[in-house]
Scaffold this motif. Sequence first.
Motif, short mmCIF file in Angstrom:
data_model
loop_
_atom_site.label_atom_id
_atom_site.label_comp_id
_atom_site.label_asym_id
_atom_site.label_seq_id
_atom_site.Cartn_x
_atom_site.Cartn_y
_atom_site.Cartn_z
N LEU A 35 0.78 -1.07 0.41
CA LEU A 35 0.13 0.15 0.11
C LEU A 35 0.91 0.92 0.60
CD1 LEU A 35 -2.57 1.52 -0.15
CD2 LEU A 35 -2.55 0.98 2.54
N VAL A 36 0.41 2.62 -1.17
CA VAL A 36 1.43 3.45 -1.11
C VAL A 36 0.37 4.69 -0.90
CG1 VAL A 36 2.34 5.07 -2.90
CG2 VAL A 36 3.31 2.58 -2.12
N VAL A 37 0.51 5.14 0.03
CA VAL A 37 -0.01 6.67 0.30
C VAL A 37 0.87 7.99 -0.54
CG1 VAL A 37 -1.15 6.01 2.56
CG2 VAL A 37 1.27 6.93 2.64
N LYS A 38 -0.29 8.55 -1.09
CA LYS A 38 0.59 9.55 -2.08
C LYS A 38 0.23 10.99 -1.12
CE LYS A 38 1.64 9.58 -6.36
NZ LYS A 38 0.41 10.23 -6.97
N SER A 39 0.71 12.39 -1.75
CA SER A 39 0.31 13.63 -1.80
C SER A 39 0.48 13.91 -2.74
CB SER A 39 1.63 14.70 -0.49
OG SER A 39 2.71 14.16 -1.43
N LYS A 40 0.01 15.06 -2.94
CA LYS A 40 -0.25 16.12 -4.09
C LYS A 40 0.54 16.31 -5.72
CE LYS A 40 -2.41 19.82 -6.42
NZ LYS A 40 -1.62 20.06 -7.93
N GLY B 207 5.42 5.90 1.66
CA GLY B 207 4.82 7.16 0.93
C GLY B 207 5.66 8.33 -0.46
N ILE B 208 4.68 9.15 -1.01
CA ILE B 208 5.54 8.90 -1.79
C ILE B 208 5.29 10.48 -2.08
CG2 ILE B 208 5.63 9.33 -4.97
CD1 ILE B 208 5.29 5.67 -4.83
N SER B 209 5.62 11.48 -2.25
CA SER B 209 5.27 13.40 -2.39
C SER B 209 6.09 14.17 -4.43
CB SER B 209 5.84 13.54 -1.27
OG SER B 209 7.07 13.76 -1.14
N GLY B 210 5.07 14.88 -4.43
CA GLY B 210 6.49 15.69 -5.09
C GLY B 210 7.28 16.85 -4.03
N ALA B 211 7.61 17.64 -4.70
CA ALA B 211 8.08 19.07 -4.38
C ALA B 211 8.10 19.78 -4.57
CB ALA B 211 9.88 18.45 -4.30
N ASN B 212 7.64 21.27 -4.28
CA ASN B 212 7.21 21.90 -4.49
C ASN B 212 8.78 22.62 -4.97
OD1 ASN B 212 5.34 21.71 -2.49
ND2 ASN B 212 4.75 23.45 -4.01
N PHE B 213 9.44 22.50 -4.56
CA PHE B 213 11.20 22.55 -4.73
C PHE B 213 12.08 22.28 -3.74
CE2 PHE B 213 9.08 26.34 -5.40
CZ PHE B 213 9.66 26.90 -7.24
N LEU C 92 8.27 21.03 0.76
CA LEU C 92 6.60 20.83 0.54
C LEU C 92 5.45 21.91 0.85
CD1 LEU C 92 6.15 17.35 0.74
CD2 LEU C 92 6.91 17.73 -0.79
N VAL C 93 5.18 22.51 0.12
CA VAL C 93 3.75 23.63 0.76
C VAL C 93 2.12 23.06 0.48
CG1 VAL C 93 3.02 26.09 0.25
CG2 VAL C 93 5.92 25.13 -0.14
N THR C 94 2.02 22.86 1.26
CA THR C 94 0.65 22.42 1.79
C THR C 94 -0.07 22.45 2.42
OG1 THR C 94 1.07 20.35 3.29
CG2 THR C 94 1.91 19.72 0.86
N ASN C 95 -1.55 22.76 2.63
CA ASN C 95 -2.69 23.75 3.12
C ASN C 95 -3.60 22.40 4.13
OD1 ASN C 95 -2.91 26.30 2.83
ND2 ASN C 95 -3.54 25.47 0.65
N GLU C 96 -2.81 21.03 3.82
CA GLU C 96 -3.53 19.61 4.43
C GLU C 96 -2.21 18.67 5.44
OE1 GLU C 96 -5.87 17.51 1.96
OE2 GLU C 96 -7.09 19.32 0.79
N GLY C 97 -2.36 18.15 6.23
CA GLY C 97 -1.32 17.48 7.07
C GLY C 97 -1.58 16.54 6.64
N VAL D 250 4.23 24.20 5.78
CA VAL D 250 5.88 24.42 4.61
C VAL D 250 6.57 23.62 5.39
CG1 VAL D 250 7.39 25.74 4.44
CG2 VAL D 250 5.11 26.63 4.32
N THR D 251 6.66 22.70 4.75
CA THR D 251 7.50 21.05 5.19
C THR D 251 9.04 21.18 4.90
OG1 THR D 251 5.57 20.40 5.62
CG2 THR D 251 7.70 18.54 6.14
N ALA D 252 9.92 21.40 5.81
CA ALA D 252 11.65 20.99 4.49
C ALA D 252 12.20 19.79 5.24
CB ALA D 252 12.03 21.89 5.72
N ILE D 253 12.27 19.09 4.67
CA ILE D 253 12.73 17.27 4.79
C ILE D 253 14.13 17.47 4.12
CG2 ILE D 253 12.29 15.10 4.47
CD1 ILE D 253 9.65 15.94 3.03
N THR D 254 14.67 16.92 5.43
CA THR D 254 15.89 16.88 4.98
C THR D 254 16.82 15.38 5.52
OG1 THR D 254 16.54 19.18 5.48
CG2 THR D 254 18.66 18.58 5.38
N GLY D 255 16.36 14.28 4.64
CA GLY D 255 16.88 13.45 4.75
C GLY D 255 16.66 12.34 6.03
N PRO D 256 16.50 11.15 5.43
CA PRO D 256 15.29 9.87 6.70
C PRO D 256 15.75 10.64 8.08
CG PRO D 256 17.80 8.87 5.71
CD PRO D 256 17.97 10.57 5.33
N ARG D 257 14.89 9.44 8.94
CA ARG D 257 14.85 9.48 9.96
C ARG D 257 16.19 9.44 10.65
NH1 ARG D 257 11.12 6.20 13.30
NH2 ARG D 257 12.54 4.24 12.30
N ARG D 258 17.17 10.13 12.28
CA ARG D 258 17.77 9.96 12.65
C ARG D 258 18.21 9.17 13.47
NH1 ARG D 258 18.06 14.70 9.67
NH2 ARG D 258 19.64 15.54 8.70
#
Length: 422
Positions: free
Chosen positions: A57-62, A151-157, A167-172, A220-228
């Motif tokens: 099962l894969v969940v995706k954001s926009k 989980g699969i996401s795009g990237a605003n930048f 990621l820039v989103t309006n939903e959790g 506005v979420t900034a993801i830098t690497g996997p869980r440490r």
Amino acid sequence: LDEIARMRAATLAHLDRYVEQFARNVEAVGGHVFFAADAAEARRHVVGLAERRGARLVVKSKSMVTEEIGLNPALEAAGVGVVETDLGEFIVQLAHERPFHIVAPAIHKSLEQIRALFSKVAGHDVGGDAEAMTRYARGVLREKFFAADMGISGANFGVAATGSVVLVTNEGNGRMVTTLPRTHVVVMGAERLVPTFADLEAILKVLPRVGAGERMTTYVTAITGPRREGELDGPEELHVVIVDNGRSRILGSRYEQVLSCIRCGACLDVCPVYRKIGGHAYDAVYSGPIGAVLSPLLDGLACHLELPFASSLCGACTEVCSARIPLAELIRELREDAVEQGLVAPSWGAGFAGFAAIATRPRLWGALEALALPLLRLMSAGGALLRGRGPLGAWTRDREFPRPERRSFRALWRRAVSRLDR
């Protein structure tokens, strides 16, 4: 807007350097990077990741780029369930439709249509107000978040200096997709980079206002690497798939500025053609003025020959563009390319030449108008022409042709002028 345009132009001028820096920094913080030359290669890599990780099962954001590469059907063909978790994307997925708008995928659906859709899927009436329908979607999606393997996401930048994905989103849902599953896969276009977080500031001021009419988006979420080690949430693995799929052909060409797009959707909102025919009529992932330029460039002009001609060239898209892209000019240039490549049927040229010959001769125009208006009024006696013949047949297959007024605008104008002269 000028600051965004300058920054995006400077980034594209040295994109190879920033792509290399971004990839190096993603790997430095524990992530994995894969460069996909085209859509097929991107699909194979993501599907392969899902199979190797045993994801069911894969969940995706926009993500518009996953729409572009056709990722969902590829995953489903491999036996992997896919759930879109953005509310608009969730709605269009249930309806088996493409997104209608690059920012608001389900903006074409009425509240009643969504209620009927949710009720059909749920097997019971979910309620007629927005709160009840949102409660239903939230209940369904929350279970999917906790059950998902990937989980699969795009990237605003992507930020080249740190290897961060923003990621820039309006939903959790975006944060749930990127933190709960064991594996997070980012699929992004190669042009979606900024040099530093400081360069991102201007975009984050403009994007919420233009895209959603807000001062600031909720997340506005900034993801830098996997869980440490020692961190409580986040994926065990982070994979970034950087997709070319025709972008390198655009880079350095006279159409390069189209890669500056920040996907705010403003050009769609003001375009009189998009507002009249809607996103699905474009038969492409990217619709509106940006789609009229980008889709032919990515897929080939012959694949979307009609899109550059689906414009009035009023210039509204150019005026509102957040990145100062001259969209109307690029659309006109694509029309020129279509003619030069021999893609436009000779009948088009003959038709426009005939129209010009008539339109520039007022007496001839008036004589034909005097013949055509009574005939069209007779054919549309019920208020509109529903079954036209010849060129009108193509129009009336999908829409009504309005019944003409008794007097033309030119006749009314002459009458008004004659009264003023008395």
